[in-house]
Write an enzyme that holds these catalytic residues in place. Sequence first.
Site, PDB file in Angstrom:
ATOM      1  N   LYS A  76       0.843  -1.152  -0.061  1.00 38.49           N
ATOM      2  CA  LYS A  76      -0.183   0.075  -0.044  1.00 38.49           C
ATOM      3  C   LYS A  76       0.965   1.407  -0.136  1.00 38.49           C
ATOM      4  O   LYS A  76       1.888   1.307   0.865  1.00 38.49           O
ATOM      5  CB  LYS A  76      -0.834  -0.128   1.273  1.00 38.49           C
ATOM      6  N   SER A 151      -9.623   1.134   2.778  1.00 40.29           N
ATOM      7  CA  SER A 151      -9.078   1.922   2.032  1.00 40.29           C
ATOM      8  C   SER A 151      -7.802   1.169   1.389  1.00 40.29           C
ATOM      9  O   SER A 151      -7.340   1.609   0.469  1.00 40.29           O
ATOM     10  CB  SER A 151      -8.345   3.147   3.062  1.00 40.29           C
ATOM     11  N   SER A 175      -9.609  -1.059   7.010  1.00 41.71           N
ATOM     12  CA  SER A 175      -9.168  -0.857   5.879  1.00 41.71           C
ATOM     13  C   SER A 175      -8.105  -2.313   4.949  1.00 41.71           C
ATOM     14  O   SER A 175      -8.170  -2.115   3.999  1.00 41.71           O
ATOM     15  CB  SER A 175      -8.147   0.356   5.673  1.00 41.71           C
TER      16      SER A 175
HETATM   17  N1  GLN Z   1     -13.328   3.146   6.194  1.00 39.89           N
HETATM   18  C1  GLN Z   1     -12.799   3.628   7.384  1.00 39.89           C
HETATM   19  C2  GLN Z   1     -12.497   5.172   7.412  1.00 39.89           C
HETATM   20  O1  GLN Z   1     -12.852   5.514   6.389  1.00 39.89           O
HETATM   21  C3  GLN Z   1     -11.527   2.932   7.831  1.00 39.89           C
HETATM   22  C4  GLN Z   1     -10.418   3.399   7.106  1.00 39.89           C
HETATM   23  C5  GLN Z   1      -9.048   2.627   7.467  1.00 39.89           C
HETATM   24  O2  GLN Z   1      -9.093   1.713   8.392  1.00 39.89           O
HETATM   25  N2  GLN Z   1      -7.941   3.244   6.956  1.00 39.89           N
HETATM   26  O3  GLN Z   1     -12.142   5.553   8.269  1.00 39.89           O
END
Ligand code: GLN
Length: 475
Positions: A76, A151, A175
């Site tokens: 990532k 994400s 994420s």
């Molecule tokens: N979907 C969650 C958010 O928007 C998780 C994001 C993440 O784990 N980086 O904050």
Amino acid sequence: MKTISQLVAGFVAGTYTPTQAVADYLQTIKQRDPEIHAFLATYQAEAVACAEAATAAYAADTYTDQPLLGVPLAIKNNILIKDHVATGASKILEHYTAIYDATIIERLRAAGAIFIGSTNMDEFAMGGSTENSAFGPTQNPHDLSRVPGGSSGGSAAAVAAGMAPAAIGTDTGGSVRQPASYCGLVGHKPTYGAVSRYGLMAMGSSLDQAGPLTHSVADAKLLHDVMSGLDPMDGTTIATDTYPKVLTKATYTFGVPRSFMADGVDPDVLEAFDQHIASLEAAGHTVVDIELPLFEQGLAAYYIVMPAEVSSNLARYDGIRYGHSADGKDLLEVYEQSRAQGLGAEVKRRILLGTHVLSSGYYDAYYGKAEIVRRKMRQELAQAFTTVDLIVMPTAPTPAFKQGEQADPLSMYRQDIFTVPVNLTGVPAISFPMGTVEREGTPLPVGVQYIAPHAGDERLFDAGVKIYDTSLSTK
Ligand code: GLN
């Protein structure tokens, strides 16, 4: 598609080489990535050179203690790899080159892994669909009209499309687990502090952990074992005796928070979940209902704590220290213009929200209360773990949704309902496929999530190997 274990077995037996593997994955990337867009960059020349060295080491038998020798990984793009551009999928870091390796990269490298490329993501990991990338969205390999989740959507799509055998993501509120669910993979969020955050772009520092996206639970364990452990560069990393030992068992008692799942879960997802529960019982595990009333407040607490930490962490992108710098008549205007031009809408929304909940007069009402809820959730969870070994629930309330379908940020946030309590409490969790649900004639994977007590990562792997990996070998 090959698991890491299968790749390495082939390398050791001499039936397949890292050179062939890297060539095969690069070929798949060339064929499939133009329509999927999982990668922001590939490191072709470097990957080929590393693969040749690994192939030679296997041939000459000159390697020891390198469990990932010659294994290509997708990373990532919020994880620093020295001398490579690290954007966090943000315009503000479009031309930023990392000057050091993150601790997890250092450890993966020492274990022999090859970095094949960096993957797309929601900007600074804020989102659940990878639509918030400043460089365009990623498509779900199971149905290109749908999102891969987020994400870490690029990491998940890369593995699901066979463009890498495994990938690394980060999980602040789901994420790693939610894209694993949407793409039919295993995703692991470690106990907070098990894995160093040094060299990761901070989103919510008290929530962030890096974790693997893989085809099998055994592969997730393999990567976790390489990445985890104390790190002098991250004072929040934990030692093996920080928490009481969590034992593995022949069979487990699973707790199902039924009333937490009563609202807003897709009926097809619930049906797949009930089938999973039936398979647990058939395999000799015990399943009981539990109550976690405070978990229902988790989403509200997360969307206060997380933006508060975001607003503070992202203050460093000021146009002076990192990345894009706009012209201005004075310093204030440089700050304002650099951030206005460089940051995307969702990131700005969270900075505004976080600044608000931390401001004097609102701090006690919002941030202070959310931290109290968080503490109470930990107590509630500790209580639950006196009667059950693992908690089980769907990873996400729906299968992968269509690109553009969740245009309202609040409806997007609701997708995180089952994953954020895990980050708020710091416990580990794993997601793996529990079946598929059909949409417009296409089977879409959906994931089940197991949650363990602090430091119970081994228990998750043990249960996951028994329940999921054994089903893989019979497919
Ligand atoms: N979907 C969650 C958010 O928007 C998780 C994001 C993440 O784990 N980086 O904050």
